[in-house]
Design an enzyme around this catalytic site. Structure first.
Site, PDB file in Angstrom:
ATOM      1  N   CYS A 116       6.500 -30.770  -5.864  1.00 53.85           N
ATOM      2  CA  CYS A 116       6.179 -30.131  -4.572  1.00 53.85           C
ATOM      3  C   CYS A 116       6.078 -31.131  -3.424  1.00 53.85           C
ATOM      4  O   CYS A 116       6.014 -30.729  -2.263  1.00 53.85           O
ATOM      5  CB  CYS A 116       4.881 -29.339  -4.688  1.00 53.85           C
ATOM      6  SG  CYS A 116       5.081 -27.833  -5.655  1.00 53.85           S
ATOM      7  N   HIS A 256       1.680 -28.162   2.608  1.00 55.78           N
ATOM      8  CA  HIS A 256       2.371 -27.487   1.502  1.00 55.78           C
ATOM      9  C   HIS A 256       1.748 -26.117   1.264  1.00 55.78           C
ATOM     10  O   HIS A 256       0.525 -25.977   1.248  1.00 55.78           O
ATOM     11  CB  HIS A 256       2.270 -28.358   0.250  1.00 55.78           C
ATOM     12  CG  HIS A 256       2.914 -27.741  -0.943  1.00 55.78           C
ATOM     13  ND1 HIS A 256       4.205 -27.286  -0.920  1.00 55.78           N
ATOM     14  CD2 HIS A 256       2.440 -27.490  -2.193  1.00 55.78           C
ATOM     15  CE1 HIS A 256       4.515 -26.781  -2.106  1.00 55.78           C
ATOM     16  NE2 HIS A 256       3.460 -26.888  -2.896  1.00 55.78           N
ATOM     17  N   ASN A 286       5.107 -20.037  -2.611  1.00 51.75           N
ATOM     18  CA  ASN A 286       5.312 -21.479  -2.739  1.00 51.75           C
ATOM     19  C   ASN A 286       6.798 -21.743  -3.028  1.00 51.75           C
ATOM     20  O   ASN A 286       7.276 -21.459  -4.117  1.00 51.75           O
ATOM     21  CB  ASN A 286       4.436 -21.995  -3.886  1.00 51.75           C
ATOM     22  CG  ASN A 286       4.595 -23.489  -4.128  1.00 51.75           C
ATOM     23  OD1 ASN A 286       5.432 -24.157  -3.506  1.00 51.75           O
ATOM     24  ND2 ASN A 286       3.801 -24.021  -5.036  1.00 51.75           N
TER      25      ASN A 286
HETATM   26  O1  UT7 Z   1       2.567 -26.320  -5.657  1.00 46.89           O
HETATM   27  C1  UT7 Z   1       1.609 -27.038  -6.357  1.00 46.89           C
HETATM   28  C2  UT7 Z   1       1.235 -26.421  -7.602  1.00 46.89           C
HETATM   29  N1  UT7 Z   1       0.453 -25.244  -7.673  1.00 46.89           N
HETATM   30  C3  UT7 Z   1      -0.741 -25.051  -7.067  1.00 46.89           C
HETATM   31  O2  UT7 Z   1      -1.200 -25.764  -6.216  1.00 46.89           O
HETATM   32  C4  UT7 Z   1      -1.493 -23.864  -7.558  1.00 46.89           C
HETATM   33  C5  UT7 Z   1      -2.940 -24.205  -7.789  1.00 46.89           C
HETATM   34  N2  UT7 Z   1      -3.700 -23.144  -8.445  1.00 46.89           N
HETATM   35  C6  UT7 Z   1      -3.918 -21.934  -7.891  1.00 46.89           C
HETATM   36  O3  UT7 Z   1      -3.414 -21.627  -6.821  1.00 46.89           O
HETATM   37  C7  UT7 Z   1      -4.870 -21.004  -8.609  1.00 46.89           C
HETATM   38  O4  UT7 Z   1      -5.501 -21.688  -9.645  1.00 46.89           O
HETATM   39  C8  UT7 Z   1      -4.192 -19.732  -9.172  1.00 46.89           C
HETATM   40  C9  UT7 Z   1      -3.760 -18.829  -8.028  1.00 46.89           C
HETATM   41  C10 UT7 Z   1      -3.003 -20.069 -10.043  1.00 46.89           C
HETATM   42  C11 UT7 Z   1      -5.204 -18.953  -9.998  1.00 46.89           C
HETATM   43  O5  UT7 Z   1      -6.341 -18.643  -9.222  1.00 46.89           O
HETATM   44  P1  UT7 Z   1      -7.810 -18.959  -9.760  1.00 46.89           P
HETATM   45  O6  UT7 Z   1      -8.748 -18.491  -8.724  1.00 46.89           O
HETATM   46  O7  UT7 Z   1      -7.861 -20.410 -10.150  1.00 46.89           O
HETATM   47  O8  UT7 Z   1      -7.895 -18.008 -10.992  1.00 46.89           O
HETATM   48  P2  UT7 Z   1      -8.203 -18.390 -12.531  1.00 46.89           P
HETATM   49  O9  UT7 Z   1      -7.014 -19.006 -13.162  1.00 46.89           O
HETATM   50  O10 UT7 Z   1      -9.508 -19.118 -12.608  1.00 46.89           O
HETATM   51  O11 UT7 Z   1      -8.435 -16.964 -13.125  1.00 46.89           O
HETATM   52  C12 UT7 Z   1      -9.541 -16.139 -12.739  1.00 46.89           C
HETATM   53  C13 UT7 Z   1      -9.406 -14.794 -13.434  1.00 46.89           C
HETATM   54  C14 UT7 Z   1      -9.146 -14.941 -14.922  1.00 46.89           C
HETATM   55  O12 UT7 Z   1      -9.788 -13.847 -15.573  1.00 46.89           O
HETATM   56  P3  UT7 Z   1     -11.199 -14.038 -16.280  1.00 46.89           P
HETATM   57  O13 UT7 Z   1     -10.997 -15.089 -17.331  1.00 46.89           O
HETATM   58  O14 UT7 Z   1     -12.144 -14.476 -15.202  1.00 46.89           O
HETATM   59  O15 UT7 Z   1     -11.494 -12.681 -16.830  1.00 46.89           O
HETATM   60  C15 UT7 Z   1      -7.669 -14.795 -15.070  1.00 46.89           C
HETATM   61  O16 UT7 Z   1      -7.261 -14.330 -16.324  1.00 46.89           O
HETATM   62  O17 UT7 Z   1      -8.267 -14.097 -12.914  1.00 46.89           O
HETATM   63  C16 UT7 Z   1      -7.355 -13.792 -13.977  1.00 46.89           C
HETATM   64  N3  UT7 Z   1      -6.001 -13.883 -13.452  1.00 46.89           N
HETATM   65  C17 UT7 Z   1      -5.369 -12.888 -12.830  1.00 46.89           C
HETATM   66  N4  UT7 Z   1      -5.754 -11.621 -12.568  1.00 46.89           N
HETATM   67  C18 UT7 Z   1      -4.877 -10.836 -11.901  1.00 46.89           C
HETATM   68  C19 UT7 Z   1      -5.171 -14.983 -13.459  1.00 46.89           C
HETATM   69  N5  UT7 Z   1      -4.006 -14.683 -12.865  1.00 46.89           N
HETATM   70  C20 UT7 Z   1      -4.112 -13.387 -12.474  1.00 46.89           C
HETATM   71  C21 UT7 Z   1      -3.241 -12.523 -11.783  1.00 46.89           C
HETATM   72  N6  UT7 Z   1      -3.666 -11.262 -11.524  1.00 46.89           N
HETATM   73  N7  UT7 Z   1      -2.014 -12.900 -11.381  1.00 46.89           N
END
Ligand code: UT7
Length: 331
Positions: A116, A256, A286
């Site tokens: 990225c 970014h 992204n």
């Molecule tokens: O370009 C450079 C690379 N990428 C990045 O910079 C991305 C960096 N990371 C992120 O943007 C975030 O971590 C994500 C958007 C990928 C995820 O958001 P988060 O707030 O970190 O969510 P999480 O992974 O901690 O998940 C929270 C909850 C989980 O459920 P439980 O365990 O709390 O019941 C996940 O299973 O949300 C759930 N979850 C979703 N729910 C609905 C994870 N993905 C989804 C989804 N829809 N797409």
């Protein structure tokens, strides 16, 4: 001798027509518009459809947009750099094909991959070529067909990524406009957290890897998120401090577009007014190497000669950093 800096003198952009909305994603994986919007700021992303169309297709369209808008003779371009994490194919550079297709027949060309941060690091490379007076017209294109490496059954990645490209022209400037300073860093211990394990040189694609989908991108979102927030903000803050810049002296943050919360955290850390933060994540998601030049393309009409722009990026590797650039023209 007069000091030469590398100024951006033209911008172009391209996103494909197909719009993958949060509503459509709801029919593909267990997710919903409210979750995606509140956690990432993304409403929709563009996807390149069609047989045999790879990243070069996006790069060529963005370059043509720049060439047409600015009446640029492509035979005057010295170098074409395609910053990308998704080259068309192995063992053949995407940039060489791109340069030929746009008519840059007197240029040499190469690809540059820092995930990225590819476009940001590309700015650094291109600036050195210009400052050393070796080349005078360099086209830097950031392009990625992320849909080629995303598993549309994995809700942790498919909601974030989209396809797109932006192109900028760098030329020498002796009035102090252009790239002023940079702070770029890498930390290879981060590669476990964002990667496509199979399909590269260390692990070939096998029947098993296909079944496990490990040729697609995997990310440990939380770890990437934490590192992105800390490092992108840290790099931008360092650049601001050592150039004596604050909210009043700064005009734009060009960050970014991976997650709206990461962009907001970076802006907060450097005490920047929200209206000075360029964003288009809501409509493109992204686009990896495409995010920074697509922002310039979308905001070009609002940019004024002398504006202070702070670029910042973070991505796989990990690679990250920040660049300070003074804008060189009024539209
Ligand atoms: O370009 C450079 C690379 N990428 C990045 O910079 C991305 C960096 N990371 C992120 O943007 C975030 O971590 C994500 C958007 C990928 C995820 O958001 P988060 O707030 O970190 O969510 P999480 O992974 O901690 O998940 C929270 C909850 C989980 O459920 P439980 O365990 O709390 O019941 C996940 O299973 O949300 C759930 N979850 C979703 N729910 C609905 C994870 N993905 C989804 C989804 N829809 N797409």
């Amino acid at each position: 001798m007069i000091k030469i800096s590398a100024a951006i003198t033209a911008v172009g952009g391209y996103v494909p027509d197909f719009i993958l909305t949060n509503k459509i994603l709801e029919t593909m994986v267990d997710t919903n518009d409210e979750w995606i919007t509140s956690r990432t700021g993304i409403k929709e992303r563009r996807i390149l459809k069609g047989a045999n169309k790879g990243t070069s297709f996006l790069a060529i369209q963005a370059a043509k947009d720049l060439i047409q808008k600015n009446n640029l003779d492509p035979t005057t371009i010295d170098l074409v750099v395609v910053a990308t994490a998704t080259p068309d194919m192995k063992a053949s550079s995407t940039s060489a094909f791109t340069a030929s297709e746009i008519g840059a027949t007197n240029a040499f060309a190469f690809d540059l991959d820092a995930a990225c941060s590819s476009f940001l690091f590309g700015m650094s490379v291109v600036a050195r070529y210009i400052e050393s007076r070796i080349y005078k017209k360099i086209l830097l294109i950031g392009a990625d067909k992320n849909s080629s490496m995303i598993n549309y059954q994995d809700r942790a990645t498919c909601i974030i990524f989209g396809d797109g490209a932006g192109a900028v022209l760098f030329e020498p400037n002796d009035e102090g406009y252009g790239v002023k300073d940079e702070y770029l860093r890498s930390d290879g211990s981060g590669r476990e957290f964002l990667r496509a394990t199979h399909g590269g040189s260390s692990n070939a694609i096998t029947e098993d890897s296909l079944k496990e989908n490990s040729h697609f991108v995997y990310q440990d979102g939380k770890t990437v998120f934490k590192n992105a927030v800390f490092n992108m903000a840290d790099a931008a803050e360092k650049i601001l401090k050592r150039n004596d810049l604050d909210n009043d002296k700064m005009d734009w943050l060009v960050a970014h577009q991976a997650n709206k919360r990461i962009i907001d955290a970076t802006a907060n850390r450097i005490n920047l007014d929200p209206q000075k933060v360029m964003t288009n994540i809501e409509k493109y998601g992204n686009t990896t190497s495409g995010t920074l030049p697509l922002l310039l393309s979308d905001y070009e009409s609002q940019l004024k000669k002398g504006d202070n722009l702070i670029f910042a990026a973070f991505g796989g590797g990990f690679n990250w950093g920040s660049i300070y650039l003074k804008w060189a023209y009024n539209t």
